[in-house]
Scaffold this active site. Structure first.
Site, PDB file in Angstrom:
ATOM      1  N   SER A 112     -52.872 -89.968  23.745  1.00 15.44           N
ATOM      2  CA  SER A 112     -52.254 -88.964  22.876  1.00 15.44           C
ATOM      3  C   SER A 112     -53.327 -87.960  22.483  1.00 15.44           C
ATOM      4  CB  SER A 112     -51.740 -89.660  21.615  1.00 15.44           C
ATOM      5  OG  SER A 112     -51.351 -88.728  20.633  1.00 15.44           O
ATOM      6  N   TYR A 168     -52.633 -95.202  14.035  1.00 11.01           N
ATOM      7  CA  TYR A 168     -52.136 -94.746  15.343  1.00 11.01           C
ATOM      8  C   TYR A 168     -53.262 -94.040  16.089  1.00 11.01           C
ATOM      9  CZ  TYR A 168     -49.264 -92.369  18.857  1.00 11.01           C
ATOM     10  OH  TYR A 168     -48.732 -91.909  20.045  1.00 11.01           O
TER      11      TYR A 168
HETATM   12  N1  LIG Z   1     -43.496 -88.776  21.704  1.00  9.34           N
HETATM   13  C1  LIG Z   1     -44.671 -88.212  21.467  1.00  9.34           C
HETATM   14  O1  LIG Z   1     -44.772 -87.147  20.798  1.00  9.34           O
HETATM   15  C2  LIG Z   1     -45.926 -88.819  22.038  1.00  9.34           C
HETATM   16  C3  LIG Z   1     -47.097 -88.063  22.005  1.00  9.34           C
HETATM   17  C4  LIG Z   1     -48.268 -88.617  22.511  1.00  9.34           C
HETATM   18  C5  LIG Z   1     -48.255 -89.883  23.046  1.00  9.34           C
HETATM   19  N2  LIG Z   1     -47.105 -90.615  23.067  1.00  9.34           N
HETATM   20  C6  LIG Z   1     -47.155 -91.962  23.631  1.00  9.34           C
HETATM   21  O2  LIG Z   1     -46.248 -92.016  24.708  1.00  9.34           O
HETATM   22  C7  LIG Z   1     -45.877 -93.382  24.943  1.00  9.34           C
HETATM   23  C8  LIG Z   1     -44.372 -93.460  25.144  1.00  9.34           C
HETATM   24  O3  LIG Z   1     -43.717 -93.088  23.963  1.00  9.34           O
HETATM   25  P1  LIG Z   1     -42.375 -92.225  23.935  1.00  9.34           P
HETATM   26  O4  LIG Z   1     -42.687 -90.956  23.249  1.00  9.34           O
HETATM   27  O5  LIG Z   1     -41.767 -92.202  25.274  1.00  9.34           O
HETATM   28  O6  LIG Z   1     -41.511 -93.081  22.883  1.00  9.34           O
HETATM   29  P2  LIG Z   1     -40.320 -94.129  23.048  1.00  9.34           P
HETATM   30  O7  LIG Z   1     -39.153 -93.490  23.710  1.00  9.34           O
HETATM   31  O8  LIG Z   1     -40.164 -94.717  21.705  1.00  9.34           O
HETATM   32  O9  LIG Z   1     -40.895 -95.205  24.063  1.00  9.34           O
HETATM   33  C9  LIG Z   1     -41.695 -96.283  23.674  1.00  9.34           C
HETATM   34  C10 LIG Z   1     -41.558 -97.349  24.752  1.00  9.34           C
HETATM   35  O10 LIG Z   1     -42.453 -98.416  24.460  1.00  9.34           O
HETATM   36  C11 LIG Z   1     -41.741 -99.633  24.585  1.00  9.34           C
HETATM   37  N3  LIG Z   1     -42.317-100.655  23.725  1.00  9.34           N
HETATM   38  C12 LIG Z   1     -42.571-100.575  22.407  1.00  9.34           C
HETATM   39  N4  LIG Z   1     -43.056-101.725  21.959  1.00  9.34           N
HETATM   40  C13 LIG Z   1     -43.119-102.564  23.037  1.00  9.34           C
HETATM   41  C14 LIG Z   1     -43.531-103.901  23.217  1.00  9.34           C
HETATM   42  N5  LIG Z   1     -43.991-104.634  22.200  1.00  9.34           N
HETATM   43  N6  LIG Z   1     -43.449-104.444  24.453  1.00  9.34           N
HETATM   44  C15 LIG Z   1     -42.983-103.709  25.489  1.00  9.34           C
HETATM   45  N7  LIG Z   1     -42.586-102.444  25.380  1.00  9.34           N
HETATM   46  C16 LIG Z   1     -42.647-101.886  24.159  1.00  9.34           C
HETATM   47  C17 LIG Z   1     -40.313 -99.304  24.201  1.00  9.34           C
HETATM   48  O11 LIG Z   1     -39.406-100.206  24.818  1.00  9.34           O
HETATM   49  P3  LIG Z   1     -38.641-101.418  24.086  1.00  9.34           P
HETATM   50  O12 LIG Z   1     -38.328-100.982  22.691  1.00  9.34           O
HETATM   51  O13 LIG Z   1     -37.428-101.609  24.943  1.00  9.34           O
HETATM   52  O14 LIG Z   1     -39.587-102.572  24.157  1.00  9.34           O
HETATM   53  C18 LIG Z   1     -40.156 -97.929  24.831  1.00  9.34           C
HETATM   54  O15 LIG Z   1     -39.773 -98.057  26.184  1.00  9.34           O
HETATM   55  C19 LIG Z   1     -46.408 -94.176  23.757  1.00  9.34           C
HETATM   56  O16 LIG Z   1     -47.603 -94.823  24.119  1.00  9.34           O
HETATM   57  C20 LIG Z   1     -46.707 -93.092  22.729  1.00  9.34           C
HETATM   58  O17 LIG Z   1     -47.696 -93.495  21.823  1.00  9.34           O
HETATM   59  C21 LIG Z   1     -45.929 -90.106  22.583  1.00  9.34           C
END
Ligand SMILES: NC(=O)c1ccc[n+]([C@@H]2O[C@H](COP(=O)([O-])OP(=O)(O)OC[C@H]3O[C@@H](n4cnc5c(N)ncnc54)[C@H](OP(=O)(O)O)[C@@H]3O)[C@@H](O)[C@H]2O)c1
Length: 250
Positions: free
Chosen positions: A149, A163
């Site tokens: 991130s 975070y």
């Molecule tokens: N959205 C943003 O603005 C942003 C910015 C920078 C970085 N990121 C990073 O991008 C990545 C993906 O996030 P996203 O934005 O796509 O959000 P998201 O839609 O909430 O996706 C998060 C994913 O992580 C999985 N997950 C969470 N806890 C887990 C666990 N204990 N075991 C296995 N899977 C788990 C969830 O699946 P289940 O709930 O089905 O387990 C879901 O598929 C993350 O690492 C986040 O920190 C996001």
């Protein structure tokens, strides 16, 4: 499906039940990779598998909590039994709960460390022998890409305390294994997104930036960046991609 740039490869993607992981699964499968999707919500993973298969791709779903080292090792071991190697590992699963330290719930802090750091370590540790085994099969290289991130490069707000700490940790880990794995021809890269519209930023993440309005990134933007990294020719290793919405200054 016609020949793609990743035909013959196997990719494991964590957090593939929604958002960036789901979009990445589609992007890699469209290029011919057989994608193995990991997350806790099996119903959601099954829907993603169905969509990929109806598009002519190949996918498997496995329910796993990345914080459970033994469960991750078992799932990754099954991938090894079936395919013999992992060409591409995408460490994407993540959890965010921001807020002032003085009001913090310690369980949420631990949860962020468990998912964002320990989860990456569990998956990487289990997959590494299979990733190194992939080199020389479908391609002359293998790839590990971790979704960090912008919060892994700087502290965006005081409320992003833990975070941001977890994302800094995976950035450091990724750089260390990148250097170690150079002689093995395993490329290790990081993607560092700004605000992306996903479940995390539309209500799912406590204290998350609000991506319900404005013009944030979408999951496909990050999937594109990951696809770019893993489709470089064998001699080119992309270490890091920072990607912000055009309207995001810092
Ligand atoms: N959205 C943003 O603005 C942003 C910015 C920078 C970085 N990121 C990073 O991008 C990545 C993906 O996030 P996203 O934005 O796509 O959000 P998201 O839609 O909430 O996706 C998060 C994913 O992580 C999985 N997950 C969470 N806890 C887990 C666990 N204990 N075991 C296995 N899977 C788990 C969830 O699946 P289940 O709930 O089905 O387990 C879901 O598929 C993350 O690492 C986040 O920190 C996001």
């Amino acid at each position: 499906m016609t020949q793609g740039r990743l035909t013959g490869t196997v990719a494991v993607i964590t957090g593939a039940s929604s958002g960036i992981g789901e979009a990445t699964a589609h992007a890699l499968a469209r290029e011919g990779s057989t994608v193995v999707l990991l997350a806790r919500r099996l119903d959601r993973l099954s829907e993603v598998v169905e969509a990929i298969e109806s598009d002519g791709g190949q996918a498997r779903a496995r329910e796993v909590d990345v914080t459970d080292a033994a469960a991750v090792a078992e799932v990754v071991g099954d991938v090894g039994e079936e395919f013999g190697c992992i060409d591409i590992l995408v460490n994407n699963a993540g959890f965010l709960a921001n807020g002032p330290a003085l009001e913090a719930d310690l369980d949420e802090w631990h949860r962020m460390v468990d998912v964002n750091v320990t989860g990456v370590l569990n998956t990487t540790h289990a997959a590494l022998p299979l990733v190194t085994a992939a080199v020389g099969r479908a391609r002359g290289v293998a790839d590990i890409v971790t979704v960090s991130s912008l919060a892994g490069r700087r502290v965006p707000t005081p409320e992003s305390n833990v975070y941001s700490a977890t994302k800094h940790a995976v950035t450091a880990f990724s750089e260390a294994i990148r250097r170690e794995l150079v002689p093995r021809r395993v490329r290790v890269g990081l993607v560092e997104p700004g605000v992306v519209r996903s479940e995390m930023t539309t209500g799912g993440g406590k204290g998350a930036p609000d991506a319900t309005h404005g013009d944030p990134l979408v999951a496909e933007d990050i999937a594109d960046a990951i696809l770019y990294i893993v489709t470089r020719p064998d001699h080119a290793a992309v270490g890091e991609i920072v990607i912000r919405p055009s309207e995001q200054e810092r």
